[in-house]
Design a protein around this motif. Structure first.
Motif, short mmCIF file in Angstrom:
data_model
loop_
_atom_site.label_atom_id
_atom_site.label_comp_id
_atom_site.label_asym_id
_atom_site.label_seq_id
_atom_site.Cartn_x
_atom_site.Cartn_y
_atom_site.Cartn_z
N SER A 6 -4.12 -12.04 -15.44
CA SER A 6 -4.50 -13.38 -15.87
C SER A 6 -3.84 -14.41 -14.95
O SER A 6 -2.61 -14.42 -14.80
CB SER A 6 -4.03 -13.62 -17.31
OG SER A 6 -4.11 -14.99 -17.61
N LEU A 7 -4.67 -15.25 -14.35
CA LEU A 7 -4.13 -16.32 -13.52
C LEU A 7 -3.51 -17.41 -14.38
O LEU A 7 -2.68 -18.18 -13.93
CB LEU A 7 -5.23 -16.92 -12.64
CG LEU A 7 -5.83 -15.97 -11.60
CD1 LEU A 7 -6.97 -16.65 -10.87
CD2 LEU A 7 -4.75 -15.51 -10.62
N THR A 8 -3.90 -17.44 -15.65
CA THR A 8 -3.41 -18.48 -16.56
C THR A 8 -1.96 -18.23 -16.97
O THR A 8 -1.11 -19.11 -16.89
CB THR A 8 -4.29 -18.54 -17.82
OG1 THR A 8 -5.64 -18.57 -17.43
CG2 THR A 8 -3.96 -19.76 -18.66
N ALA A 68 2.18 -2.55 -18.54
CA ALA A 68 1.82 -3.95 -18.71
C ALA A 68 3.03 -4.84 -18.58
O ALA A 68 4.13 -4.48 -18.99
CB ALA A 68 1.16 -4.17 -20.08
N VAL A 69 2.80 -6.01 -17.99
CA VAL A 69 3.82 -7.06 -17.98
C VAL A 69 3.16 -8.27 -18.62
O VAL A 69 2.21 -8.83 -18.07
CB VAL A 69 4.25 -7.40 -16.54
CG1 VAL A 69 5.23 -8.56 -16.54
CG2 VAL A 69 4.86 -6.17 -15.87
N GLY A 70 3.60 -8.60 -19.80
CA GLY A 70 2.97 -9.71 -20.50
C GLY A 70 3.50 -9.82 -21.91
O GLY A 70 4.58 -9.30 -22.23
N CYS A 71 2.75 -10.47 -22.73
CA CYS A 71 3.19 -10.77 -24.10
C CYS A 71 3.00 -9.57 -25.02
O CYS A 71 2.46 -8.54 -24.64
CB CYS A 71 2.42 -11.97 -24.63
SG CYS A 71 0.67 -11.60 -24.83
N SER A 72 3.45 -9.74 -26.25
CA SER A 72 3.36 -8.65 -27.23
C SER A 72 1.92 -8.26 -27.52
O SER A 72 1.62 -7.08 -27.70
CB SER A 72 4.06 -9.06 -28.53
OG SER A 72 3.49 -10.26 -29.03
N LEU A 122 -8.12 -8.60 -21.51
CA LEU A 122 -7.43 -8.21 -20.27
C LEU A 122 -7.21 -6.69 -20.24
O LEU A 122 -7.40 -6.05 -19.21
CB LEU A 122 -6.08 -8.94 -20.21
CG LEU A 122 -5.48 -9.22 -18.84
CD1 LEU A 122 -6.42 -10.06 -18.00
CD2 LEU A 122 -4.13 -9.91 -18.98
N ALA A 123 -6.83 -6.13 -21.37
CA ALA A 123 -6.63 -4.68 -21.46
C ALA A 123 -7.96 -3.96 -21.23
O ALA A 123 -8.02 -2.96 -20.49
CB ALA A 123 -6.04 -4.31 -22.82
N ARG A 124 -9.03 -4.47 -21.83
CA ARG A 124 -10.34 -3.82 -21.66
C ARG A 124 -10.81 -3.91 -20.21
O ARG A 124 -11.44 -2.98 -19.69
CB ARG A 124 -11.38 -4.45 -22.59
CG ARG A 124 -11.20 -4.09 -24.05
CD ARG A 124 -12.48 -4.37 -24.85
NE ARG A 124 -12.89 -5.75 -24.79
CZ ARG A 124 -12.49 -6.71 -25.63
NH1 ARG A 124 -11.66 -6.40 -26.60
NH2 ARG A 124 -12.93 -7.94 -25.51
N GLU A 125 -10.52 -5.02 -19.56
CA GLU A 125 -10.93 -5.18 -18.15
C GLU A 125 -10.23 -4.14 -17.26
O GLU A 125 -10.83 -3.60 -16.34
CB GLU A 125 -10.62 -6.59 -17.67
CG GLU A 125 -11.59 -7.63 -18.21
CD GLU A 125 -11.18 -9.06 -17.91
OE1 GLU A 125 -11.93 -9.97 -18.31
OE2 GLU A 125 -10.10 -9.28 -17.30
#
Ligand code: FES
Length: 175
Positions: free
Chosen positions: A26-28, A52-56, A94-97
């Protein structure tokens, strides 16, 4: 459920070799996820793992997705589309992509390795070039969507769309 998958994520890491890998980011928010799958001879996903590196929500979404896709064919796995209740849909997407990207990686490799008599165009649904040509010539199809509706080719990961387009162009002869 989301908290459980976040605090106890399933299937973290990399699938065993030979594995097929997909990524999305995610660029956001800067989150990124990597999915790796192992696929058996019947095109069923036998292993699915993620990093993954990101939120919960992203960690939980990827963890949940690994559990959902194991045992599905790659074509079936591409149809998972709903967002788990209470999860940010952007994280679930994002996970599905990343999963879809891994399936595309598999499809491209399977197409290259195919040793059958007829060229395999759609590895998701095992549709050959000859079958697609026959559908186009019989029905006068001009779009990928029409081909997909008739014989499923193109209805999964989408990596064959360009090839179907080329077959359509080749068969678009003046009558
Ligand atoms: S190869 Fe996946 S839809 Fe055709």
């Amino acid at each position: 459920m989301i908290a459980d998958h976040f605090f106890n994520p399933r299937n973290v890491g990399d699938a065993d070799e030979p594995r097929f890998v997909g990524r999305s980011a995610s660029l956001t928010c800067g989150a990124h996820v990597r999915f790796s799958i192992q696929v058996d001879e019947a095109h069923a996903i036998s292993q699915a793992r993620f990093r993954a590196v990101g939120c919960s929500d992203l960690v939980a979404g990827a963890s949940l997705l690994t559990e959902q896709v194991i045992g599905l064919t790659t074509a079936q796995a591409t149809t998972i589309g709903h967002d788990p209740e209470g999860m940010d849909p952007r994280c679930a997407r994002l996970a599905r992509e990343a999963l879809l990207d891994a399936i595309v990686d598999f499809s491209n490799a399977a197409r290259d390795d195919w040793a059958g008599d007829e060229a395999l165009i759609c590895t998701c649904f095992f549709v050959s070039e000859r079958t697609i040509e026959r559908e186009i010539q019989t029905h006068g199809f001009t779009t990928v969507a029409e081909v997909t509706k008739a014989c499923n080719a193109g209805g999964g990961c989408g990596s064959c769309h360009q090839l179907i387009q080329e077959i359509l162009a080749t068969n678009d002869l003046p009558g």
